[in-house]
Design a protein around this motif. Structure first.
Motif, PDB file in Angstrom:
ATOM      1  N   ALA A 145     -33.214  39.215  94.815  1.00  0.00           N
ATOM      2  CA  ALA A 145     -34.596  39.260  95.272  1.00  0.00           C
ATOM      3  C   ALA A 145     -35.376  38.067  95.095  1.00  0.00           C
ATOM      4  N   PHE A 146     -36.063  37.240  95.715  1.00  0.00           N
ATOM      5  CA  PHE A 146     -36.522  35.975  95.658  1.00  0.00           C
ATOM      6  C   PHE A 146     -37.525  36.043  94.286  1.00  0.00           C
ATOM      7  N   PRO A 147     -38.460  37.157  94.224  1.00  0.00           N
ATOM      8  CA  PRO A 147     -39.288  37.016  93.079  1.00  0.00           C
ATOM      9  C   PRO A 147     -38.503  37.148  91.755  1.00  0.00           C
ATOM     10  N   ALA A 148     -37.283  37.676  91.813  1.00  0.00           N
ATOM     11  CA  ALA A 148     -36.514  37.488  90.678  1.00  0.00           C
ATOM     12  C   ALA A 148     -35.887  36.355  90.168  1.00  0.00           C
ATOM     13  N   LEU A 149     -35.566  35.504  91.361  1.00  0.00           N
ATOM     14  CA  LEU A 149     -35.126  34.159  91.106  1.00  0.00           C
ATOM     15  C   LEU A 149     -36.168  33.342  90.321  1.00  0.00           C
ATOM     16  N   LEU A 150     -37.668  33.572  91.065  1.00  0.00           N
ATOM     17  CA  LEU A 150     -38.519  32.869  90.521  1.00  0.00           C
ATOM     18  C   LEU A 150     -39.057  33.071  89.054  1.00  0.00           C
ATOM     19  N   GLN A 151     -38.839  34.420  88.666  1.00  0.00           N
ATOM     20  CA  GLN A 151     -39.142  34.694  87.213  1.00  0.00           C
ATOM     21  C   GLN A 151     -38.234  34.073  86.346  1.00  0.00           C
ATOM     22  N   GLN A 152     -36.841  34.288  86.779  1.00  0.00           N
ATOM     23  CA  GLN A 152     -35.684  33.998  85.799  1.00  0.00           C
ATOM     24  C   GLN A 152     -35.818  32.267  85.634  1.00  0.00           C
ATOM     25  N   ALA A 153     -36.225  31.426  86.656  1.00  0.00           N
ATOM     26  CA  ALA A 153     -36.284  30.182  86.676  1.00  0.00           C
ATOM     27  C   ALA A 153     -37.495  29.576  85.829  1.00  0.00           C
ATOM     28  N   LEU A 154     -38.559  30.416  85.934  1.00  0.00           N
ATOM     29  CA  LEU A 154     -39.979  30.102  85.107  1.00  0.00           C
ATOM     30  C   LEU A 154     -39.787  30.372  83.714  1.00  0.00           C
ATOM     31  N   CYS A 155     -39.060  31.477  83.358  1.00  0.00           N
ATOM     32  CA  CYS A 155     -38.942  31.927  82.118  1.00  0.00           C
ATOM     33  C   CYS A 155     -37.805  31.229  81.128  1.00  0.00           C
ATOM     34  N   ALA A 156     -36.753  30.796  82.042  1.00  0.00           N
ATOM     35  CA  ALA A 156     -35.728  30.286  81.373  1.00  0.00           C
ATOM     36  C   ALA A 156     -35.379  28.824  82.110  1.00  0.00           C
ATOM     37  N   PRO A 157     -36.084  27.941  82.292  1.00  0.00           N
ATOM     38  CA  PRO A 157     -36.058  26.574  83.092  1.00  0.00           C
ATOM     39  C   PRO A 157     -34.804  25.874  82.685  1.00  0.00           C
ATOM     40  N   GLY A 158     -34.119  25.442  83.937  1.00  0.00           N
ATOM     41  CA  GLY A 158     -32.877  24.889  83.747  1.00  0.00           C
ATOM     42  C   GLY A 158     -31.562  25.476  83.384  1.00  0.00           C
ATOM     43  N   GLU A 159     -31.857  26.757  83.305  1.00  0.00           N
ATOM     44  CA  GLU A 159     -30.516  27.564  82.823  1.00  0.00           C
ATOM     45  C   GLU A 159     -29.945  28.073  84.125  1.00  0.00           C
ATOM     46  N   CYS A 160     -28.481  28.208  84.259  1.00  0.00           N
ATOM     47  CA  CYS A 160     -27.833  28.798  85.446  1.00  0.00           C
ATOM     48  C   CYS A 160     -27.936  30.289  85.548  1.00  0.00           C
ATOM     49  N   MET A 161     -27.601  30.677  86.547  1.00  0.00           N
ATOM     50  CA  MET A 161     -27.416  32.065  86.964  1.00  0.00           C
ATOM     51  C   MET A 161     -26.354  32.217  87.861  1.00  0.00           C
ATOM     52  N   THR A 162     -25.828  33.482  88.238  1.00  0.00           N
ATOM     53  CA  THR A 162     -24.679  33.876  89.102  1.00  0.00           C
ATOM     54  C   THR A 162     -25.377  34.530  90.324  1.00  0.00           C
ATOM     55  N   LEU A 163     -24.968  34.000  91.412  1.00  0.00           N
ATOM     56  CA  LEU A 163     -25.444  34.372  92.608  1.00  0.00           C
ATOM     57  C   LEU A 163     -24.246  34.640  93.707  1.00  0.00           C
ATOM     58  N   THR A 164     -24.493  35.495  94.546  1.00  0.00           N
ATOM     59  CA  THR A 164     -23.213  35.761  95.463  1.00  0.00           C
ATOM     60  C   THR A 164     -23.475  35.559  96.865  1.00  0.00           C
ATOM     61  N   LEU A 165     -22.762  34.735  97.618  1.00  0.00           N
ATOM     62  CA  LEU A 165     -22.889  34.499  98.906  1.00  0.00           C
ATOM     63  C   LEU A 165     -22.581  35.476  99.995  1.00  0.00           C
ATOM     64  N   PRO A 166     -22.956  35.395 101.099  1.00  0.00           N
ATOM     65  CA  PRO A 166     -22.770  36.232 102.053  1.00  0.00           C
ATOM     66  C   PRO A 166     -20.868  36.533 102.393  1.00  0.00           C
ATOM     67  N   SER A 167     -20.315  35.648 102.016  1.00  0.00           N
ATOM     68  CA  SER A 167     -18.734  35.729 101.888  1.00  0.00           C
ATOM     69  C   SER A 167     -18.238  36.669 100.941  1.00  0.00           C
ATOM     70  N   GLY A 168     -18.854  36.880  99.864  1.00  0.00           N
ATOM     71  CA  GLY A 168     -18.723  37.394  98.531  1.00  0.00           C
ATOM     72  C   GLY A 168     -18.249  36.670  97.363  1.00  0.00           C
ATOM     73  N   VAL A 169     -18.147  35.285  97.799  1.00  0.00           N
ATOM     74  CA  VAL A 169     -17.980  34.305  96.623  1.00  0.00           C
ATOM     75  C   VAL A 169     -19.018  34.237  95.682  1.00  0.00           C
ATOM     76  N   ARG A 170     -18.716  34.245  94.411  1.00  0.00           N
ATOM     77  CA  ARG A 170     -19.767  34.077  93.488  1.00  0.00           C
ATOM     78  C   ARG A 170     -20.241  32.718  93.159  1.00  0.00           C
TER      79      ARG A 170
END
Length: 685
Positions: free
Chosen positions: A265-290
């Motif tokens: 969810a886009f709001p979840a991305l924003l919140q994580q980026a604001l609360c932990a700026p510069g830190e990486c997260m894991t996302l999943t592409l439509p192909s299933g690749v992480r």
């Protein structure tokens, strides 16, 4: 021949590698014939006039300004190879060029200069015109050119796309056919992609940007994917790498939201980026690749409600994500430049004596010897350190733009000028330091205007009648002989005596005694996190000591940057991590040095004889010992026998390493290409 510009491409540029090169050349030749060109035609020596070229550069201002620093870096990587770097617009008209002085005359003979069109309709099959038609990286070598006059060239070109995939220009390296290297196109493609990424970041500076790749170590590098989204999560655009990873064309992606593309969810991305700026997260592409991803944005207030945060929260974190993304630039001080070389120490002592006094300084030295490093250190160690340090490379701008960049201009001063005008470098440096690099390349007309600024301490922008008072310190640099230019009438004597209050000459890298300290300093300054090694092996350092370094510190920095990327994850940089071109050049230098030493030794000691292979083995297996024997004089054995012995030595080393060319090359202190060359020589005997 007249300029016949083609229709600018509007479709997104295909992100595909060059395939079927013979077919591409054949099709290009067919198009050349269809437009009525004759292979025997002579080049057009009538480039655009200065006002028209200035307007054209103005219309391509964004491309031009983002490409210039990349062109300088690319030119430093190919310096002294009888070649030049060229930037064109989408029609193939050359906007700017940087070249080796020994090649420029040859380039001028075929009209390879700013203001000239190299579209296929004007020049037939050539890398620039053909790459723009095919919308893909292209090499055109020697006789593959349609016009006979152009067959002295080998050209490697990559189109440049804007953030929406439309071709807006091309980057090209053209040179003497004898200097052709298969890796040149790869360098050009990487440089074009770097320009595209810069354009992308500039276009979407206020958007939400996602940096992503399947491997974490590639985040923040040239190959990372970049995707931009509006505050509501609507997809805006993506760079080449992102399109490749997402596996969908740009038009299809523009119909999808962030949630559909990255599984969050886009709001979840924003919140994580604001609360932990510069830190990486894991996302999943439509192909299933992480993929590993990092969000970056300036946190405008309309984003905060979507992230579940109040308006006050944004004030504290608004600039943190963008700040974390930047690589820290080391502070340049006079003390930091004192790395143990006696020549540099003497220069720094002289500069130290004028610290705090507004005495103009002129820094002389070959290209890449660190003139800007010294200028930045002078600024930092002066009372003006809190004011701007503004640099302008007079050689990187065409005559048509130096005046506008240096003195500024009013709105409407010329076609393509920015709305509200531009204050210019001189006004930007008010209160601080203005560094004019390569001032020997400044046109005479601008020398007159600069002289007036230094005399009156005021500057009048183009198109204005209002003089602006300025207070600044001037540091100038050049690799040219300004006194000789004064005699030739190409540099003003009165300006010379205005800028040379203190003159210092920087030594070439090959003359310095502090190479290990310089290597450590550069590696530390280029360090990004913990991924890149900050030291080199003893073998690499020995190889560096034997190199002539024609590009000086700039070449060393480029070699270390490339090697550092190749060695990511390793404890130190080894020989196999060094660029092949650099190793090849070092081998050529070693060979030339060895021949000269042998000739001198034969003249001085005609009775000396070469130690036999058996004797050399008795001396031990050190690389240095082997190298000494390879270059020792021998009056009893012919050159052919010497080559046979060298080939045998390489063959024995290969056998000892089970045929592993890389391992054998490391032991011998040679490049892999050199080992292969000796092997081929042995097979022909």
């Amino acid at each position: 021949m007249t300029h016949r510009p083609g229709t600018p491409p509007t479709a997104p540029m295909a992100a595909r590698p060059l395939t079927g090169q013979p077919d591409v050349i054949a099709q290009a030749h067919a198009r050349s014939l269809q437009v009525g060109l004759r292979a025997s035609e002579t080049p057009d020596f009538h480039p655009l006039r200065e006002p028209a070229l200035r307007d054209l550069v103005g219309r391509n201002h964004s491309l031009y300004t983002h490409a210039l620093p990349v062109m300088e870096t690319l030119h430093a990587q190919i310096v002294d190879t009888q070649s030049m770097v060229l930037l064109t617009d989408d029609h193939g008209v050359i906007l700017h060029s940087l070249g080796d002085s020994d090649f420029i005359e040859k380039a001028n003979r075929v009209a390879l200069c700013p203001g000239v069109s190299w579209a296929e309709a004007d020049r037939g099959t050539n890398a620039i015109g053909t790459a723009l038609v095919e919308r893909q990286p292209t090499v055109v070598h020697a006789d593959e050119h349609f016009l006979h006059a152009n067959r002295i060239l080998t050209c490697s070109c990559a189109p440049i796309a804007d953030p929406y995939g439309r071709v807006i220009g091309a980057l090209d390296v053209s040179g003497d056919t004898r200097g052709f290297h298969k890796h040149t196109l790869a360098l050009v493609r990487m440089s074009a992609q770097m320009i595209e990424n810069h354009l992308f970041s500039n276009q979407f500076a206020d958007a939400v940007r996602i940096h992503f790749h399947a491997r974490a170590e590639f985040i923040g590098t040239l190959v990372e994917g970049l995707a931009a989204f509006a505050p509501d999560g609507t997809f805006l655009s993506a760079n080449r790498s992102a399109l490749f990873q997402l596996g969908r064309p740009l038009a299809e992606l523009q119909r999808q939201s962030f949630d559909e593309l990255f599984g969050m969810a886009f709001p979840a991305l924003l919140q994580q980026a604001l609360c932990a700026p510069g830190e990486c997260m894991t996302l999943t592409l439509p192909s299933g690749v992480r993929v590993i991803a990092r969000g970056e944005f300036a946190a405008p207030r309309q984003l905060l409600p979507a992230a579940g945060l109040g308006a006050d929260a944004g004030i504290a974190v608004a600039i943190r994500p963008a700040a974390r993304a930047a690589v820290p630039v080391p502070v340049m001080t006079l003390a930091a430049l004192d790395t143990g070389d006696a020549q540099m120490a003497a220069i720094l002592r002289r500069v130290e004596k004028v610290r705090g006094r507004d005495i103009p300084i002129l820094v002389l030295g070959k290209t890449g010897t660190g003139k800007e490093w010294l200028a930045r250190a002078i600024h930092h160690d002066s009372p003006r350190r809190t004011a701007p340090f503004v640099a302008l490379n007079c050689a990187s701008l065409p005559d048509t733009l130096i005046e506008a960049e240096l003195f500024g201009y009013e709105d409407g001063a010329f076609t393509g000028a920015k709305k509200r005008g531009s204050v210019g470098k001189i006004v930007q440096a008010d209160g601080g330091t203005l560094f004019l690099d390569e001032i020997g390349d400044m046109p005479l007309a601008q020398q007159v205007r600069l002289m007036r600024v230094l005399q009156e301490r005021t500057v009048t922008p183009l198109g204005s009648t209002r003089a602006i008072a300025v207070d600044l310190r001037i540091v100038c640099a050049t690799h040219r002989d300004l006194r000789a230019m004064i005699e030739a009438g190409t540099f003003r004597e009165d300006l010379y005596y205005r800028i040379n209050g203190l003159v210092v000459t920087l030594p070439e890298l090959g003359e310095r005694t502090d190479l290990p300290e310089l290597v450590s300093y550069i590696l530390e300054s280029q360090r990004e996190g913990e991924r890149v090694p900050v030291r080199v092996s003893a073998t690499v350092l020995e190889r560096f000591r034997r190199c002539r370094w024609p590009g000086n510190l700039r070449q060393l920095a480029n070699v270390l940057r490339t090697a550092g990327i190749m060695a990511e994850g390793a404890q130190q940089i080894e020989v196999e991590h060094l660029p092949d071109d650099f190793l090849h050049d070092c081998d050529a230098m070693d060979g030339a040095t060895g021949t000269q030493q042998a000739n001198r030794s034969q003249q001085a000691n005609p009775g000396d004889t070469l130690a036999s292979p058996a004797h050399s083995s008795a001396q031990g297996n050190s690389v240095a010992g082997q190298h000494d024997h390879e270059t020792a004089p021998h009056t009893q054995a012919s050159p052919a026998r010497m080559e046979d012995w060298q080939t045998t030595l390489i063959a024995q080393t290969l056998s000892r390493h089970g045929g592993n060319v890389s391992a054998a090359a490391r032991e011998l202190g040679l490049a892999r290409n050199t080992v292969y060359r000796y092997l081929r020589r042995g097979q022909t005997h």
